[in-house]
Design an enzyme around this catalytic site. Structure first.
Site, mmCIF file in Angstrom:
data_model
loop_
_atom_site.group_PDB
_atom_site.id
_atom_site.type_symbol
_atom_site.label_atom_id
_atom_site.label_comp_id
_atom_site.label_asym_id
_atom_site.label_seq_id
_atom_site.Cartn_x
_atom_site.Cartn_y
_atom_site.Cartn_z
ATOM 1 N N ARG A 1 -48.645 21.166 31.740
ATOM 2 C CA ARG A 1 -47.547 22.112 31.800
ATOM 3 C C ARG A 1 -46.310 21.348 32.250
ATOM 4 O O ARG A 1 -46.409 20.405 33.028
ATOM 5 C CB ARG A 1 -47.848 23.265 32.771
ATOM 6 C CG ARG A 1 -48.808 24.301 32.214
ATOM 7 C CD ARG A 1 -48.159 25.141 31.117
ATOM 8 N NE ARG A 1 -49.024 26.202 30.604
ATOM 9 C CZ ARG A 1 -49.738 26.107 29.494
ATOM 10 N NH1 ARG A 1 -49.722 24.969 28.795
ATOM 11 N NH2 ARG A 1 -50.458 27.124 29.081
ATOM 12 N N GLU B 1 -38.859 24.581 29.531
ATOM 13 C CA GLU B 1 -39.100 24.769 28.102
ATOM 14 C C GLU B 1 -38.567 26.120 27.608
ATOM 15 O O GLU B 1 -38.768 27.137 28.286
ATOM 16 C CB GLU B 1 -40.612 24.692 27.892
ATOM 17 C CG GLU B 1 -41.086 24.537 26.494
ATOM 18 C CD GLU B 1 -42.574 24.225 26.448
ATOM 19 O OE1 GLU B 1 -43.280 24.878 25.662
ATOM 20 O OE2 GLU B 1 -43.031 23.334 27.194
ATOM 21 N N HIS C 1 -44.169 20.914 21.988
ATOM 22 C CA HIS C 1 -45.352 21.644 22.436
ATOM 23 C C HIS C 1 -46.327 21.865 21.269
ATOM 24 O O HIS C 1 -46.649 22.999 20.901
ATOM 25 C CB HIS C 1 -44.965 22.987 23.062
ATOM 26 C CG HIS C 1 -45.992 23.483 24.045
ATOM 27 N ND1 HIS C 1 -45.667 24.074 25.230
ATOM 28 C CD2 HIS C 1 -47.353 23.474 24.011
ATOM 29 C CE1 HIS C 1 -46.765 24.419 25.889
ATOM 30 N NE2 HIS C 1 -47.807 24.055 25.161
#
Length: 317
Positions: free
Chosen positions: A237, A266, A284
């Site tokens: 993450r 993000e 991602h």
């Protein structure tokens, strides 16, 4: 039929199966839900399939003891965007999709290890810009990975899949740190601390869960422990890494490079990272394969169907 709310477009096969079991409301936007949308969904639907970015924080559940929704069947293995304890307090269960994402995410980690160490994205930009002048003996010398050490922080399913790829595929030695003692079925050594892994490794891969316990696990102090020629890869993450500290470490040559598939804020990516040739940046892509996303959706549906038919949840968290 029970009412099911799906917060983002999902693969067609998943939607077809969902409609066989539920009255489906599909939100056709790709952006995360806002707080008001989440609270409305809890009131209106029996089951919600949320995903990354749908921030079901504690305040979203305030006063929802009698809400219609009793299950959040998360699309994804990571669920740090859901306050599970707050959900439980109002009688809402949470499930996820473990296992379905393991190999695909490990593949992306392997790709980032190679791309960062061998300067692949920098080289591609050079060719695309028409600036490549031809091969020569000292052109873009990177880090050969055979015989080097890969340190993995977080040795769950994904961490072990990464370890197998770098050891058997690239010939790397593997060391790792895990919160608990974790035996693995490959040549690898568990070290006592994250600091030990950082100091011993030529490449460090982060494969820990997200959440408050791992936020800024890697900051300025940890980056200073790494070798100057080492590379950091993050497929966990984004907020596991203090992004400002990473930028500083790269700018000052404390580490040689980084490969990132996730970001602290993000989808915002700092200009400083985007300008650096020493950083490989992916949007991602960890689970971005058709069959993988279908499997994730089917697993989320398995949990939703079990809930709707009074059976035990398949993947409770």
């Amino acid at each position: 039929m029970k009412e099911l709310y799906i917060t983002r477009p999902l693969p067609a096969a998943v939607l077809e199966r969902a409609r066989a079991y539920f009255n489906v409301t599909l939100r056709d936007q790709t952006t995360p839900l806002k707080k008001g949308e989440m609270r409305a969904a809890l009131v209106l639907y029996d089951v919600i399939i949320p995903t990354l970015g749908d921030m079901f924080t504690a305040d979203v559940f305030d006063g929802m003891e009698t809400a219609r929704c009793r299950l959040l069947a998360n699309f994804g293995v990571g669920y740090n965007h859901i306050d599970v304890a707050a959900a439980r307090q109002v009688g809402i269960s949470v499930t996820n999709t473990p296992g379905s994402v393991t190999d695909a995410t490990a593949d992306i980690a392997l790709m980032l290890v190679l791309m960062s160490a061998r300067r692949a994205s920098e080289g591609e930009r050079l060719v695309r810009a028409g600036k490549w002048t031809g091969w020569h003996p000292t052109q873009m010398l990177g880090l050969h990975l055979g015989g080097k050490t890969c340190g993995i922080i977080g040795m769950g399913r994904i961490g072990q899949a990464i370890a197998k790829r770098v050891h058997f595929g690239l010939g790397m030695e593997v060391v790792y740190h895990n919160r608990s003692v974790r035996a693995v079925d490959l040549p690898a050594r568990q070290l006592d601390s994250i600091a030990d892994v950082l100091a011993a490794s030529d490449v460090v891969v982060l494969a820990v869960p997200g959440g408050a316990e791992t936020r800024h696990l890697i900051g300025a102090q940890e980056l200073a422990m790494m070798r100057p020629h080492a590379h950091l890869v993050n497929i966990a993450r984004g907020d596991v890494v203090d992004e400002a500290a990473l930028i500083g470490a790269l700018q000052h040559g404390q580490i040689a490079g980084a490969g990132l598939d996730v970001y602290e804020f993000e989808p915002a990516v700092p200009d400083a990272l985007r300008r650096m040739d020493t950083v490989t940046l992916l949007p991602h892509l960890g689970t971005a394969a058709q069959d993988v996303r279908e499997n994730m959706g089917m697993m989320a549906l398995d949990n939703a169907i079990a809930h709707a038919t009074g059976q035990a949840l398949v993947n409770p968290v």
